[in-house]
Design a protein around this motif. Structure first.
Motif, mmCIF file in Angstrom:
data_model
loop_
_atom_site.group_PDB
_atom_site.id
_atom_site.type_symbol
_atom_site.label_atom_id
_atom_site.label_comp_id
_atom_site.label_asym_id
_atom_site.label_seq_id
_atom_site.Cartn_x
_atom_site.Cartn_y
_atom_site.Cartn_z
ATOM 1 N N ARG A 144 12.814 -7.030 0.757
ATOM 2 C CA ARG A 144 11.695 -6.762 -0.143
ATOM 3 C C ARG A 144 10.868 -5.571 0.337
ATOM 4 O O ARG A 144 10.469 -4.703 -0.455
ATOM 5 C CB ARG A 144 10.826 -8.009 -0.237
ATOM 6 N N THR A 145 10.625 -5.503 1.626
ATOM 7 C CA THR A 145 9.824 -4.403 2.170
ATOM 8 C C THR A 145 10.568 -3.077 2.090
ATOM 9 O O THR A 145 9.976 -2.032 1.786
ATOM 10 C CB THR A 145 9.437 -4.713 3.621
ATOM 11 N N LEU A 146 11.875 -3.092 2.347
ATOM 12 C CA LEU A 146 12.661 -1.865 2.208
ATOM 13 C C LEU A 146 12.695 -1.397 0.760
ATOM 14 O O LEU A 146 12.719 -0.186 0.488
ATOM 15 C CB LEU A 146 14.076 -2.095 2.734
ATOM 16 N N GLY A 147 12.691 -2.346 -0.171
ATOM 17 C CA GLY A 147 12.615 -1.959 -1.583
ATOM 18 C C GLY A 147 11.325 -1.234 -1.899
ATOM 19 O O GLY A 147 11.318 -0.223 -2.628
ATOM 20 N N TRP A 148 10.209 -1.724 -1.353
ATOM 21 C CA TRP A 148 8.938 -1.025 -1.555
ATOM 22 C C TRP A 148 8.946 0.338 -0.873
ATOM 23 O O TRP A 148 8.336 1.291 -1.373
ATOM 24 C CB TRP A 148 7.784 -1.873 -1.026
ATOM 25 N N SER A 149 9.626 0.462 0.245
ATOM 26 C CA SER A 149 9.728 1.763 0.921
ATOM 27 C C SER A 149 10.456 2.777 0.043
ATOM 28 O O SER A 149 10.078 3.957 -0.021
ATOM 29 C CB SER A 149 10.450 1.602 2.263
ATOM 30 N N ALA A 251 6.114 -7.893 9.501
ATOM 31 C CA ALA A 251 7.207 -7.077 8.977
ATOM 32 C C ALA A 251 6.709 -6.036 7.977
ATOM 33 O O ALA A 251 7.058 -4.853 8.067
ATOM 34 C CB ALA A 251 8.272 -7.972 8.340
ATOM 35 N N THR A 252 5.902 -6.455 7.018
ATOM 36 C CA THR A 252 5.431 -5.521 5.993
ATOM 37 C C THR A 252 4.541 -4.424 6.576
ATOM 38 O O THR A 252 4.760 -3.237 6.287
ATOM 39 C CB THR A 252 4.698 -6.288 4.878
ATOM 40 N N PRO A 253 3.511 -4.724 7.401
ATOM 41 C CA PRO A 253 2.744 -3.622 8.002
ATOM 42 C C PRO A 253 3.579 -2.727 8.902
ATOM 43 O O PRO A 253 3.325 -1.516 8.979
ATOM 44 C CB PRO A 253 1.650 -4.348 8.802
#
Length: 312
Positions: A144-149, A251-253
């Motif tokens: 999910r975080t890589l998708g936002w990246s 993970a997200t930050p």
């Protein structure tokens, strides 16, 4: 014999008479069965949570010297003194606090109306929309975080669309900013608030709202005076969950904020695996835990009791 302490014959003395509390066998059996049921969860809690926390606190009391083998056998509070007196750590804790408060407020503003609209829907649309809302919880945090990246990158989809529309001349720097971290955390934490408010809405009696409408109350009045007081416990409990998870998010930050936009969790990680200063990293983790508990306890005492007493 002293007249003040003498008693007539055949009358038991008040000073020596003691009530005997006898427990029936049924009550004793219930108590034993209750302890038997609680014992596995208690043991699980002690082994997987309490013991690691105690060991982390013990580790934080040790000294550290990279020139003489790393962790020293000495015991002191020097790491806690460094955290409480260094402006560098003040900035990191303040950034984490602002991030947690901002994410919590946005989740409340988005999640409460969303939960109410879902509750008013009819099947099968309600079930379908509920699955879509809970979708972020079904995806790995890294994916999910890589998708936002990818979306927020300089060559990502958002910058490409804005450039095609002519709204910007050059790609915007959205990654490694507080706004990007806030958006990514809100995306994953809103479903938790929706679930909390949904639980309160399931106990909502529709007849009360219909009665208020029949007495002349408008939609806004019904929402403010009837619906909101009944879902306030769900809002407050959900906001506590969102705040606690945001304050300890890693993970997200780390992936969206990068190395420069540090929060408390990423700082502790860097101390553990970057400088190998395990005692300082453990002290940062313990301070984060204490601050989190104090803020949540104060929030619960100052707001939840006041609102539940005032609104019902």
């Amino acid at each position: 014999m002293n007249a003040a302490t003498s008693t007539p014959p055949g009358v038991p003395s008040v000073a020596t008479a003691k009530p005997t509390a006898s427990v029936s066998p049924e009550v004793a059996a219930q108590r034993r069965s209750a302890w038997t049921l609680v014992a596995p969860a208690t043991l699980y809690f002690l082994v997987l949570l309490a013991v690691p926390l105690v060991l982390t606190f013990v580790l934080s009391l040790h000294g550290f010297d990279p020139n003489s083998g790393g962790i020293l056998p000495t015991v002191s509070l020097q790491h806690y003194v460094d955290i409480l007196t260094d402006s560098y750590f003040y900035e990191i804790f303040l950034r984490t606090l602002l991030l947690s408060v901002g994410v919590t407020l946005l989740c409340v503003l988005i999640g409460v109306p969303e939960a109410y609209f879902l509750f008013r829907m009819r099947d099968p649309w309600r079930s379908l929309c509920l699955v879509l809302v809970l979708g972020p919880l079904l995806i790995s945090v890294v994916v999910r975080t890589l998708g936002w990246s990818i979306l927020l990158g300089r060559e990502g989809l958002i910058n490409a669309v804005l450039t095609k529309l002519g709204l910007i001349d050059h790609p915007l720097q959205m990654l490694f900013t507080m706004g990007a971290v806030t958006v990514a955390l809100v995306h994953v934490l809103v479903p938790l608030l929706v679930l909390s408010v949904w639980t309160s809405l399931t106990r909502l009696d529709p007849a009360v709202a219909h009665a208020a409408r029949s007495l002349g109350a408008g939609r806004a009045t019904v929402m403010w005076r009837v619906v909101l007081p009944q879902i306030t416990p769900g809002i407050l409990s959900g906001s506590l969950i969102v705040f606690a998870l945001t304050a300890s998010a890693f993970a997200t930050p780390a992936l969206i904020g990068g190395r420069r936009l540090k929060v408390v969790a990423t700082t502790a990680y860097d101390e553990f695996l970057g400088t190998l200063n395990w005692p300082l990293g453990a002290a940062i983790a313990i301070v984060l835990l204490i601050v989190n508990v104090l803020i949540i306890s104060g929030y619960n005492r100052a707001l939840e009791k006041r609102f539940t007493r005032r609104l019902g």
